[in-house]
Design a protein around this motif. Structure first.
Motif, PDB file in Angstrom:
ATOM      1  N   LEU A 127      57.311  22.591  35.477  1.00  0.00           N
ATOM      2  CA  LEU A 127      58.420  23.523  35.327  1.00  0.00           C
ATOM      3  C   LEU A 127      58.533  24.328  36.621  1.00  0.00           C
ATOM      4  O   LEU A 127      57.701  24.205  37.508  1.00  0.00           O
ATOM      5  CB  LEU A 127      58.169  24.491  34.170  1.00  0.00           C
ATOM      6  CG  LEU A 127      57.854  23.910  32.798  1.00  0.00           C
ATOM      7  CD1 LEU A 127      56.365  23.793  32.600  1.00  0.00           C
ATOM      8  CD2 LEU A 127      58.427  24.761  31.682  1.00  0.00           C
ATOM      9  N   TRP A 128      59.528  25.143  36.692  1.00  0.00           N
ATOM     10  CA  TRP A 128      59.586  26.090  37.811  1.00  0.00           C
ATOM     11  C   TRP A 128      60.330  27.328  37.372  1.00  0.00           C
ATOM     12  O   TRP A 128      61.185  27.263  36.496  1.00  0.00           O
ATOM     13  CB  TRP A 128      60.163  25.464  39.062  1.00  0.00           C
ATOM     14  CG  TRP A 128      61.579  24.981  39.050  1.00  0.00           C
ATOM     15  CD1 TRP A 128      62.158  24.097  38.183  1.00  0.00           C
ATOM     16  CD2 TRP A 128      62.608  25.324  39.984  1.00  0.00           C
ATOM     17  NE1 TRP A 128      63.462  23.861  38.527  1.00  0.00           N
ATOM     18  CE2 TRP A 128      63.763  24.608  39.633  1.00  0.00           C
ATOM     19  CE3 TRP A 128      62.668  26.155  41.094  1.00  0.00           C
ATOM     20  CZ2 TRP A 128      64.971  24.698  40.347  1.00  0.00           C
ATOM     21  CZ3 TRP A 128      63.850  26.248  41.805  1.00  0.00           C
ATOM     22  CH2 TRP A 128      64.980  25.525  41.430  1.00  0.00           C
ATOM     23  N   TYR A 129      59.924  28.434  37.946  1.00  0.00           N
ATOM     24  CA  TYR A 129      60.649  29.665  37.643  1.00  0.00           C
ATOM     25  C   TYR A 129      61.427  30.072  38.883  1.00  0.00           C
ATOM     26  O   TYR A 129      60.931  29.982  39.999  1.00  0.00           O
ATOM     27  CB  TYR A 129      59.736  30.765  37.118  1.00  0.00           C
ATOM     28  CG  TYR A 129      58.567  31.213  37.956  1.00  0.00           C
ATOM     29  CD1 TYR A 129      57.387  30.475  38.008  1.00  0.00           C
ATOM     30  CD2 TYR A 129      58.619  32.410  38.662  1.00  0.00           C
ATOM     31  CE1 TYR A 129      56.299  30.903  38.759  1.00  0.00           C
ATOM     32  CE2 TYR A 129      57.532  32.860  39.401  1.00  0.00           C
ATOM     33  CZ  TYR A 129      56.376  32.092  39.455  1.00  0.00           C
ATOM     34  OH  TYR A 129      55.303  32.524  40.186  1.00  0.00           O
ATOM     35  N   HIS A 130      62.656  30.458  38.633  1.00  0.00           N
ATOM     36  CA  HIS A 130      63.531  30.787  39.760  1.00  0.00           C
ATOM     37  C   HIS A 130      64.574  31.786  39.320  1.00  0.00           C
ATOM     38  O   HIS A 130      64.765  32.017  38.124  1.00  0.00           O
ATOM     39  CB  HIS A 130      64.184  29.517  40.323  1.00  0.00           C
ATOM     40  CG  HIS A 130      65.123  28.826  39.385  1.00  0.00           C
ATOM     41  ND1 HIS A 130      66.443  29.176  39.259  1.00  0.00           N
ATOM     42  CD2 HIS A 130      64.933  27.801  38.517  1.00  0.00           C
ATOM     43  CE1 HIS A 130      67.029  28.369  38.373  1.00  0.00           C
ATOM     44  NE2 HIS A 130      66.135  27.534  37.897  1.00  0.00           N
ATOM     45  N   ASP A 131      65.259  32.345  40.288  1.00  0.00           N
ATOM     46  CA  ASP A 131      66.256  33.351  39.958  1.00  0.00           C
ATOM     47  C   ASP A 131      67.483  32.722  39.315  1.00  0.00           C
ATOM     48  O   ASP A 131      67.835  31.569  39.596  1.00  0.00           O
ATOM     49  CB  ASP A 131      66.666  34.133  41.207  1.00  0.00           C
ATOM     50  CG  ASP A 131      67.459  35.345  40.793  1.00  0.00           C
ATOM     51  OD1 ASP A 131      66.839  36.286  40.284  1.00  0.00           O
ATOM     52  OD2 ASP A 131      68.700  35.339  40.922  1.00  0.00           O
ATOM     53  N   HIS A 132      68.100  33.500  38.430  1.00  0.00           N
ATOM     54  CA  HIS A 132      69.284  33.017  37.717  1.00  0.00           C
ATOM     55  C   HIS A 132      70.309  34.139  37.563  1.00  0.00           C
ATOM     56  O   HIS A 132      71.126  34.117  36.642  1.00  0.00           O
ATOM     57  CB  HIS A 132      68.849  32.502  36.335  1.00  0.00           C
ATOM     58  CG  HIS A 132      69.616  31.325  35.847  1.00  0.00           C
ATOM     59  ND1 HIS A 132      70.953  31.384  35.574  1.00  0.00           N
ATOM     60  CD2 HIS A 132      69.236  30.066  35.573  1.00  0.00           C
ATOM     61  CE1 HIS A 132      71.356  30.187  35.142  1.00  0.00           C
ATOM     62  NE2 HIS A 132      70.332  29.372  35.145  1.00  0.00           N
ATOM     63  N   HIS A 187      76.188  35.250  39.445  1.00  0.00           N
ATOM     64  CA  HIS A 187      76.975  35.268  40.684  1.00  0.00           C
ATOM     65  C   HIS A 187      76.161  35.317  41.976  1.00  0.00           C
ATOM     66  O   HIS A 187      76.726  35.181  43.059  1.00  0.00           O
ATOM     67  CB  HIS A 187      77.992  36.419  40.703  1.00  0.00           C
ATOM     68  CG  HIS A 187      79.029  36.292  39.630  1.00  0.00           C
ATOM     69  ND1 HIS A 187      79.746  35.156  39.431  1.00  0.00           N
ATOM     70  CD2 HIS A 187      79.443  37.162  38.681  1.00  0.00           C
ATOM     71  CE1 HIS A 187      80.569  35.324  38.428  1.00  0.00           C
ATOM     72  NE2 HIS A 187      80.394  36.520  37.938  1.00  0.00           N
ATOM     73  N   ILE A 188      74.841  35.571  41.898  1.00  0.00           N
ATOM     74  CA  ILE A 188      74.062  35.657  43.145  1.00  0.00           C
ATOM     75  C   ILE A 188      72.803  34.795  43.068  1.00  0.00           C
ATOM     76  O   ILE A 188      71.856  35.018  43.820  1.00  0.00           O
ATOM     77  CB  ILE A 188      73.709  37.118  43.490  1.00  0.00           C
ATOM     78  CG1 ILE A 188      72.990  37.813  42.320  1.00  0.00           C
ATOM     79  CG2 ILE A 188      74.939  37.902  43.877  1.00  0.00           C
ATOM     80  CD1 ILE A 188      72.463  39.199  42.681  1.00  0.00           C
ATOM     81  N   THR A 189      72.798  33.824  42.182  1.00  0.00           N
ATOM     82  CA  THR A 189      71.630  32.949  42.072  1.00  0.00           C
ATOM     83  C   THR A 189      71.374  32.211  43.384  1.00  0.00           C
ATOM     84  O   THR A 189      70.224  32.111  43.825  1.00  0.00           O
ATOM     85  CB  THR A 189      71.838  31.934  40.930  1.00  0.00           C
ATOM     86  OG1 THR A 189      71.928  32.657  39.702  1.00  0.00           O
ATOM     87  CG2 THR A 189      70.688  30.957  40.834  1.00  0.00           C
ATOM     88  N   ALA A 190      72.425  31.691  43.988  1.00  0.00           N
ATOM     89  CA  ALA A 190      72.245  30.882  45.206  1.00  0.00           C
ATOM     90  C   ALA A 190      71.581  31.684  46.321  1.00  0.00           C
ATOM     91  O   ALA A 190      70.531  31.277  46.828  1.00  0.00           O
ATOM     92  CB  ALA A 190      73.575  30.294  45.660  1.00  0.00           C
ATOM     93  N   GLY A 217      66.196  33.729  30.981  1.00  0.00           N
ATOM     94  CA  GLY A 217      66.850  34.022  32.267  1.00  0.00           C
ATOM     95  C   GLY A 217      68.356  33.914  32.157  1.00  0.00           C
ATOM     96  O   GLY A 217      69.021  33.443  33.089  1.00  0.00           O
ATOM     97  N   TYR A 218      68.875  34.361  31.015  1.00  0.00           N
ATOM     98  CA  TYR A 218      70.331  34.363  30.800  1.00  0.00           C
ATOM     99  C   TYR A 218      70.977  35.090  31.988  1.00  0.00           C
ATOM    100  O   TYR A 218      70.570  36.203  32.339  1.00  0.00           O
ATOM    101  CB  TYR A 218      70.610  35.091  29.492  1.00  0.00           C
ATOM    102  CG  TYR A 218      71.982  34.929  28.911  1.00  0.00           C
ATOM    103  CD1 TYR A 218      72.363  33.727  28.308  1.00  0.00           C
ATOM    104  CD2 TYR A 218      72.885  35.982  28.908  1.00  0.00           C
ATOM    105  CE1 TYR A 218      73.622  33.597  27.737  1.00  0.00           C
ATOM    106  CE2 TYR A 218      74.140  35.858  28.342  1.00  0.00           C
ATOM    107  CZ  TYR A 218      74.501  34.660  27.750  1.00  0.00           C
ATOM    108  OH  TYR A 218      75.741  34.520  27.174  1.00  0.00           O
ATOM    109  N   ALA A 219      71.958  34.444  32.600  1.00  0.00           N
ATOM    110  CA  ALA A 219      72.477  34.929  33.889  1.00  0.00           C
ATOM    111  C   ALA A 219      72.908  36.392  33.848  1.00  0.00           C
ATOM    112  O   ALA A 219      72.656  37.141  34.787  1.00  0.00           O
ATOM    113  CB  ALA A 219      73.634  34.044  34.338  1.00  0.00           C
ATOM    114  N   SER A 220      73.542  36.774  32.748  1.00  0.00           N
ATOM    115  CA  SER A 220      74.064  38.146  32.695  1.00  0.00           C
ATOM    116  C   SER A 220      73.044  39.137  32.144  1.00  0.00           C
ATOM    117  O   SER A 220      73.360  40.309  31.973  1.00  0.00           O
ATOM    118  CB  SER A 220      75.349  38.175  31.861  1.00  0.00           C
ATOM    119  OG  SER A 220      76.343  37.397  32.500  1.00  0.00           O
TER     120      SER A 220
END
Lengths: 602, 171
Positions: free
Chosen positions: A168-173, A176-179, A143-146
């Motif tokens: 564990l958990w899977y989430h967005d990364h 600049h718009i992860t939050a 889930g490398y941000a770029s």
């Protein structure tokens, strides 16, 4: 010469576009905040029933891999009673479906980005990147941000699952718009079991319950409000547990194991039972602790996971035990954020098996057995706000992007043990620091011992106001570039993120396996599935996992490991083309050699 | 542009077929107003160049170029307020305003923040407003025909921006 009224009108029209379009986004947020649902209209705490996210079902299975297909979509869901809230969810729910997997069995999780191209209210261009938090995944699947997937694209993430049991958990990364992406709902749990954990007499099955805690804020019509308070943090006035506001959970008079996950964007919690009774922490981010730790309060930073056991046996039926939030400093608290949920003691224990807390739980965890003397390097990292930016040692993710993704803050060799000193000299904010890839041991806080419940393997550490925390870790088992960042997702989005590189020759986190355009080819399991590999015969949740293959990676192992073999069959154009080519080659060979069979002679 | 004149401090008007002299409050001559506005917006761009340079050299370069251009424009418009200079000032400032709209809606086209819209703030909104006023002052120094032509182009641009926004093509 003066401008006529008509000239002024024309210029004003141009000015309206130049000023109103940029101001629109702020105006929307301000209007939404003004339209925040008043506390009086929010549901009364403990009136909404408790629920647990569903467990995901694989779409196919191969000998060693479970294949999942998850669509990231916008969907209206009922969070506040009687109102529909548009959310972004994995398969349209939030939290998304829980993936449960036994150690040693790999997973392929296809993430289809079917989100709108533009966020409906914040008006930003949308993309996603999915991070399986707590997994030692290869760089291209971390889930490398770029390494983002645009709407209309998909990416097949492969997870090795060779680590020890953990939450564990899977989430967005997405960079600049992860939050806002995670806030919209892109988060879910992922549970890894192992034989050791399953054999322990701690609560399992229905007594092993996920509690995904998150805060949110709603307009009077039920839409989510995202206000990052000038890039400092997003704080909601509604506490959600598994997507329900302040739910009440009926419990039996026995021990329960709760897998706590703080999925909030910026809020930390100080959890305590309303009765003042202690509870027992048995696991941290990286799995079970060597020994249980009893506590009456739990400081709980974003992205941290704790497994806690609460014993309801001592309470008479009819007792309500409230899980409180005493509110650590530097959170924006509301009158409604002091409670999280309630446990209603409703019945005697139906089962009394697995109802114990052994005095020793996980003595052989490799990370917890590391000694500071093994460290070959000590590095110091300062988490600081400077020049209007959130920085780590004066660096930001912008520096990483500007370097063509080559700039690193540390370059440990594969297998190196290092001490990292994480310093937050400010008094105005805290930083839960997440180091990807590795588990670490907290050595000390400001020179003193870590909190008793932190004495387990971790991948996020709460670096509080004016604190310096030392952590000890072995770098591996993968090589390549991995991120380190503050898990206040607003800080992360505003570039409080850097990367380190383990060893050399690691896969490129972006180029090695790029997202592809939809439609995605179907996922197929093994066509020639032999006995023992059928979906029903594989080790499922709660069952003993298949023993790891000889030489297979184990948690914390520092040995270089071969890239996990892809046994996944993805039937698509490429495969069909390859097959046709092979057929052609075969027939050509046949023509050349005649229809020679082994042993035939000319 | 009330209070700004392309000529001097007194103007004459026609009333009832008679030319009468009307006393008006002292006005800032247009070239001086344009120069002052240009210096003000130049100062803002140069003040923020360092932080943008920190993000990416090209962001910083844009701010330095914008600030330097606006700073140099001030003496130029004072000394030689000829149409070519006025056109250059209008084009430059309109380009900066359009880039601003782009960065606050669709996000910068390139760099580490590519496609990520920046939130608008009071300083940048005030600077953009000043640039629009500056364009208005420069327009007031053009002859009526040229001014109409330029304003028609600006209106067309604004229509395009609103159309892009209303059709969802501009986030």
């Amino acid at each position: 010469m003066e401008l006529s009224r008509r000239d002024l009108l024309k210029l004003g029209f141009f000015g309206s576009a130049a000023l109103m379009l940029p101001a629109e986004r702020i105006a929307r947020t301000q209007l939404a905040i003004a339209d925040r649902m008043p506390a009086s209209r929010l549901p009364q705490p403990f009136t909404v029933p408790f629920a647990v996210p569903p467990v995901a079902t694989p779409v196919a299975r191969t000998v060693d891999t479970d294949l999942y297909s998850i669509a990231q979509v916008e969907a209206p869901v009922e969070i506040l009673p009687g109102l529909k809230t548009p959310i972004w969810g994995y398969n349209g729910i939030t939290p998304g479906p829980t993936i449960v997997v036994p150690q040693g069995r790999k997973t392929l999780v296809r993430q289809l980005c079917n989100l709108p191209a533009v966020h409906p209210t914040l008006r930003y261009n949308v993309w996603s990147s999915t991070h399986l938090h707590g997994s030692a995944s290869l760089p291209e699947y971390d889930g490398y941000a770029s390494d983002f997937t645009n709407p209309g694209e998909y990416k097949d993430y492969q997870y090795p699952n060779f680590q020890n049991a953990r939450t564990l958990w899977y989430h967005d990364h997405g960079v600049h718009i992860t939050a806002p992406n995670a806030y919209m709902g892109l988060a879910a749990m992922y549970i890894l079991h192992d034989q050791h954990e399953l054999a322990l007499p701690i609560p399992h099955g229905i007594y092993d319950v996920p509690l995904i805690i998150k805060d949110a804020m709603f307009t009077s019509s039920g839409e989510l409000i995202f206000d990052d308070r000038g890039a400092s943090g997003m704080f909601g006035d509604v506490i959600l547990v598994n997507g329900r506001p302040w739910p009440a959970m009926p419990v039996q008079r026995r021990k329960y194991r709760f897998r706590l996950l703080n999925a909030s964007v910026s809020r930390s919690y100080l959890l305590a039972l309303g009765t003042g009774d202690p509870f027992t922490v048995i696991g941290t981010d990286g799995g079970l602790m060597p020994a249980p730790a009893e506590t009456t309060t739990l400081r709980f930073g974003m992205a941290e996971r704790y497994e806690v056991i609460v014993d309801f046996a001592k309470y008479p039926i009819g007792t309500r035990v409230v899980l409180q939030n005493l509110g650590p400093e530097n959170n924006a608290d509301f009158e409604t954020t002091g409670v999280v949920m309630a446990f209603d003691v409703a019945a005697d224990a139906a089962h009394t098996l697995d109802n114990a807390i052994p005095p020793v739980i996980n003595p052989d965890n490799e990370v917890m057995r590391l000694a500071p003397s093994q460290a070959v390097t000590t590095r110091h990292m300062r988490f600081k706000r400077e020049g209007g930016q959130w920085t780590i040692d004066g660096q930001t993710w912008e520096d990483v992007v500007n370097s063509g993704f080559t700039r690193v803050v540390a370059d440990p060799k594969l297998g190196d043990v290092e001490i990292w000193e994480l310093e937050n000299s400010s008094n105005g904010w805290f930083h839960p620091v997440h180091i990807h890839l590795v588990d670490f041991q907290i050595l000390d806080r400001n020179g003193g011992p870590p909190l008793p419940y932190e004495r387990g393997p971790k991948d996020v550490v709460y670096v509080g106001e004016g604190e310096t925390v030392r952590v000890l870790m072995r770098f591996g088992p993968q090589v390549g570039r991995y991120m380190m960042h503050c898990h206040n997702l607003v800080h992360e989005d505003h570039d409080m993120m850097v990367q380190f590189e383990v060893g050399t020759g690691g896969h490129h986190p972006i180029d090695h396996d790029r997202p592809k355009h939809q439609p995605a080819p179907e996922l197929h399991g093994d066509e020639d599935r032999g006995p023992g590999s059928s979906p029903s015969s594989g080790p499922g949740p709660g069952r003993a996992p298949a023993p790891a293959q000889p030489g297979s990676p184990t948690a914390g192992s520092a040995k270089p490991k071969p890239k996990p073999k892809r046994k996944v069959t993805v039937k698509g154009k490429k495969v069909r083309k390859r097959k046709a080519k092979r057929k052609k080659r075969k027939s050509r060979r046949k023509r050349r050699t005649g229809s020679r069979t082994p042993g035939s002679r000319r | 542009m009330a209070g700004i004149t392309a000529g001097g401090g007194r103007t004459s008007g026609r009333s009832g077929g008679r030319v009468v002299s009307r006393a008006r409050p002292a006005r800032v001559p247009a070239p001086l107003a344009a120069a002052l506005l240009s210096l003000a917006v130049a100062w803002v761009h140069l003040a923020y160049a360092a932080s943008h340079l920190r993000q990416w050299w090209a962001y910083g370069a844009f701010f330095v170029a914008a600030g330097a251009g606006q700073a140099l424009f001030a003496p130029l418009v004072l000394r030689r307020p000829v149409p070519a200079v006025l056109y250059a000032g209008i084009a430059g400032n309109v380009a900066i305003v359009l880039m601003y709209v782009l960065t606050r809606t669709a996000g910068p086209p390139l760099g580490p923040h590519a496609r990520v819209p920046e939130p608008a703030g009071p300083i940048d909104l005030a600077t953009t407003a000043a640039e629009i006023v500056l364009v208005g002052v420069l327009l007031s120094m053009l002859d009526a025909r040229a001014r109409r032509r330029v304003l028609d182009v600006l209106v067309a641009g604004a229509v395009a921006l609103w159309a892009l926004r209303l059709t969802g093509r501009l986030p």
